[in-house]
Every structure is written in structure tokens, then in C-alpha cells.
Scaffold this active site. Sequence first.
Site, PDB file in Angstrom:
ATOM      1  CE1 TYR A   1      40.802  -2.466  25.330  1.00  0.00           C
ATOM      2  CE2 TYR A   1      41.797  -1.620  23.235  1.00  0.00           C
ATOM      3  CZ  TYR A   1      40.755  -2.026  24.380  1.00  0.00           C
ATOM      4  OH  TYR A   1      40.028  -0.790  24.104  1.00  0.00           O
TER       5      TYR A   1
ATOM      6  CG  HIS B   1      37.742  -0.165  31.209  1.00  0.00           C
ATOM      7  ND1 HIS B   1      36.843   0.302  30.030  1.00  0.00           N
ATOM      8  CD2 HIS B   1      37.234  -0.221  31.605  1.00  0.00           C
ATOM      9  CE1 HIS B   1      35.974   0.960  30.461  1.00  0.00           C
ATOM     10  NE2 HIS B   1      35.983  -0.065  31.770  1.00  0.00           N
TER      11      HIS B   1
ATOM     12  CE  LYS C   1      41.845   4.082  28.268  1.00  0.00           C
ATOM     13  NZ  LYS C   1      40.701   3.324  29.092  1.00  0.00           N
TER      14      LYS C   1
END
Length: 288
Positions: free
Chosen positions: A230, A237, A265
Site C-alpha cells: 500500500y 486498496h 492491482k
Amino acid sequence: MEIVCRNTHFVLSGMDISQIINKYHVGKMRANVLELDPCECIYLYMKGKIIPEPEMGLPQVISSVFTEDLYIYYVYSILKEKGLIVKRDGNKFFYKKPGEEYGIPVILIKEGDLIDFSSLYVDLPAIFITVDEEKSITYFRADFIDPEGNADSDISIENPEKLNNIYYTTNSHPEWFGQEFMGVKILNQFEANYISGELKTDEDKLYRDLIKRHFIVKSGFKYGQNFRIYSDSMENHAEFLVSLMTSEKWYKISRAIRLSTSVRKKTLIAGFIGNDLKYIYIERLRDI
């Protein structure tokens, strides 16, 4: 004017030599001879622009001029059919639109190829193209990246304790470090090794490096990768999934990229060049 590829001679069919060169941007002129790359040769033959002397069919032309993987020709033909000017060096293709400069190379990688991190890194930036047995095409773009986050990574632990093989503490900073459990913070093995200063594995070194880069670092196990990271806060997210690589089959790398994309991602591949950790950002492209 002679046209030669390897030791096979060709004659023109329906076009003169200047038209061939200006339209298809092929070959190298040496004295009064146009020397063709094997991919250029087969491409012009398939277009009906050159004829071998003596005459022969396609299998004989291929066997006489082409000794490499035919997927190389397939990639060449794909790029040419996009209207691009293409030059080749083995499985590496340099392309451009007319009037523009050559961009980053396109490199053919087959799905079962074993890829070494250092050899992948040295080719960057690049577009990797894979053609499967059904002639389905997938593009990936890869480039260097020097990732930096903004998370609080000033880690401090008060009186860590050990119960059997589990490390825990009653107080830790920042809040994301460790996992709350029955009034204490349980430390995973990477967190425990980080606090103790023990770097037992390359994964420990990767974990420490990501912390130094101001990321919140958590397990990536449920995504099949080493870590999820992160940039700022766990309220958002995770931005990246990170895998440590020495060498790996290309289809497994492709699988990791597809999984990362499916959960919104980005994929980072980490590896060592000498003693230094380096990072590659890699993504799937729809086209080039």
C-alpha cells in the site's frame, strides 16, 4: 540487380527494385545486390513479389532460407501487416511508423520459456509478445521502476515477546505493523525478522527494502505472490502485488499479471542484479 537471402537467389515479380524497397522497407544494398533477412524474404515471397531461382514451393523456400523458430516469422508478419517498418535482430524486433523514430523493441517470448530476471531486466524497456499454439497473441509492456510510497514506516516495538515460534507485542507503531489478536499484536515471520535485524532469506531483504521505500507491506499469499503493498493507507486498496524472481516460466509470469489485473492491482517483479534489488513494472497491453 540480384536479390539474395542466405544462398538462395530470387527475381522480382511485378515490381521493380525501388518499388520493393520504398513500399516494404526491406533489405540491405551491397554493391548491386539486395540482401534480405529471412523474414523479409518469406514475407515478400508470400506476397508474390519475388520468385526463387530455380523455382520451388513454400516448404523448399523456408528450408533454404530459414533456420530459426517459425514463430519469429509469424511475429514479423504481424508487425508488417500493421503497416510498420520492421528490422530484426534474432527474436527482437525494432519497429516504427513511416516518418517516425524506432521505439522500444518487441521481443518474442514463448509461453514455456524459462526467463531469468537479469536477462529480462537488461532488455528493458520492451514490449514482449507471446504467440500460443492457437496463434493467439498477447502483448506485455515492461519497464524499470523505482517505486516509492508515502506510508509511515518509522517502525518501533515495545518489549516483543516470543511464545513458542510466535512473536507478539502489546504495543507497536505504526498501527498497520502486526495483526491484532486477543489484545496483542502478532508479528508474522517477516515482521519479526525485520525487528530482530535478521535477514535470513532474499524475501526478508525484499520486505526490508519495501519498508524503506515507505510502503505498507502485507502478505500477498492469497494472490499467489510474495507481498501486496500500500502506498499510503490500508483504507485504500493495495496498489501493487510484488513477486521476487530469480528465474520463472513465462506462462507463470503471465498468470500473475492477469491475476493482478483482475483484482485491479499492478504487477511488480523484484530481483537481484548483483547485490542490488531492482524492480520491473509489467502490464498487459491490448495492442501496440
